[in-house]
Design an enzyme around this catalytic site. Structure first.
Site, PDB file in Angstrom:
ATOM      1  N   LEU A  80     -94.826  54.559 -30.264  1.00  0.00           N
ATOM      2  CA  LEU A  80     -93.764  53.580 -30.053  1.00  0.00           C
ATOM      3  C   LEU A  80     -92.821  53.590 -31.243  1.00  0.00           C
ATOM      4  CD1 LEU A  80     -96.013  50.691 -28.759  1.00  0.00           C
ATOM      5  CD2 LEU A  80     -94.715  52.322 -27.417  1.00  0.00           C
ATOM      6  N   ASP A  81     -91.667  52.937 -31.098  1.00  0.00           N
ATOM      7  CA  ASP A  81     -90.805  52.804 -32.269  1.00  0.00           C
ATOM      8  C   ASP A  81     -90.822  51.351 -32.742  1.00  0.00           C
ATOM      9  OD1 ASP A  81     -89.129  51.427 -30.615  1.00  0.00           O
ATOM     10  OD2 ASP A  81     -87.770  53.095 -30.291  1.00  0.00           O
ATOM     11  N   SER A  82     -90.029  51.081 -33.798  1.00  0.00           N
ATOM     12  CA  SER A  82     -90.167  49.767 -34.440  1.00  0.00           C
ATOM     13  C   SER A  82     -89.740  48.643 -33.504  1.00  0.00           C
ATOM     14  CB  SER A  82     -89.344  49.743 -35.725  1.00  0.00           C
ATOM     15  OG  SER A  82     -88.013  50.108 -35.460  1.00  0.00           O
ATOM     16  N   ASP A  84     -90.077  48.603 -30.248  1.00  0.00           N
ATOM     17  CA  ASP A  84     -91.185  48.384 -29.309  1.00  0.00           C
ATOM     18  C   ASP A  84     -92.247  47.499 -29.941  1.00  0.00           C
ATOM     19  OD1 ASP A  84     -90.099  49.957 -27.305  1.00  0.00           O
ATOM     20  OD2 ASP A  84     -90.910  51.774 -28.194  1.00  0.00           O
TER      21      ASP A  84
ATOM     22  N   ARG B  45     -81.736  45.698 -25.591  1.00  0.00           N
ATOM     23  CA  ARG B  45     -82.329  46.906 -26.148  1.00  0.00           C
ATOM     24  C   ARG B  45     -81.351  48.066 -26.112  1.00  0.00           C
ATOM     25  NH1 ARG B  45     -87.666  48.847 -27.580  1.00  0.00           N
ATOM     26  NH2 ARG B  45     -87.118  50.893 -28.327  1.00  0.00           N
TER      27      ARG B  45
END
Lengths: 125, 113
Positions: A80-82, A84, B45
């Site tokens: 995942l990334d930050s 997420d 997002r």
């Protein structure tokens, strides 16, 4: 100054008093097990916290549920990334009806940290 | 790749994470229903993802400042707060007394009327 702040923000000092506190709280638990005037005395067991945390992480759309174990790191192990991670922490907050301060929530980057934080939180429900 | 570059980059990443967290919570505050929130969160997002590959530090600083200003501008006036947290509905309120205890409002004057 900014450099110093950035470094200090990333240094962690292990807390040694946790074990000590636990033995003391067990000694007290005999007379404290029922706090009749307290509105929130149903403390969560660590197994239950672990199970519910893993459920939340597994149901995150970008996560492969088979990879999730109690000691995964969100970014290193689950890919995942930050942002997420931010979303997962917010999902955990909703699951346990918590309000985690921003700076503390920012430090929760893996399952063990999340489980420890929530299991030690007096208001987790 | 000096040390100051890395430190500044780390500080920027933290600012973005916290901004995203606050903005996401605020999105939930503005959304009347859960299914509306999902779309709004996805839009939020995308706004962050659009600038994922910006490299220039000063540009990033400016964009973060702009985004924080936008966030402050559109903050919810009455956000959801977990009941026990400061500002919540149960904050510093007393718990209910145990069953079996009742309050006698006319104590000492029960026979008067």
């Amino acid at each position: 100054m900014a450099l110093r702040a950035a470094i200090l923000r990333h240094i962690r000092v292990p807390v040694q008093t946790a074990a000590l506190d636990r033995s003391r709280s067990q000694a007290w638990s005999l007379c404290n097990s029922v706090r009749s005037m307290s509105s929130h005395d149903d403390h969560l067991e660590k197994e239950e916290v672990t199970e519910r945390v893993l459920d939340v992480v597994k149901s995150f759309p970008k996560v492969d549920p088979s990879k999730v174990t109690p000691d995964v790191h969100f970014q290193k192990d689950l890919g995942l990334d930050s942002l997420d991670t931010v979303e997962i922490v917010m999902a955990l907050e909703e699951e346990f009806k918590l309000e985690i301060p921003d700076l503390e929530a920012d430090k929760i980057v893996s399952c063990p940290l999340a489980i420890e934080y929530i299991a030690n939180h007096p208001m987790a429900g | 790749m000096s040390f100051s570059y890395i430190a500044r980059r780390a500080a920027q990443k933290e600012r973005v994470r916290i901004l995203y967290r606050r903005a996401l919570k605020d999105t939930l505050n503005w959304a009347v229903h859960r299914h509306l929130f999902y779309q709004d969160a996805s839009d939020l997002r995308e706004k962050f993802e659009a600038n994922r590959h910006v490299e220039d530090l000063d540009t990033i600083d400016r964009m973060i400042a702009d985004a924080e200003a936008t966030y402050n501008n559109f903050r919810h006036p009455d956000p959801y707060i977990v009941p026990w947290a400061p500002g919540g509905s149960k904050f510093t309120r007393n718990p209910t007394p145990p069953a079996g205890i009742e309050i006698i409002y006319n104590y000492g004057r029960e026979d008067n009327d």
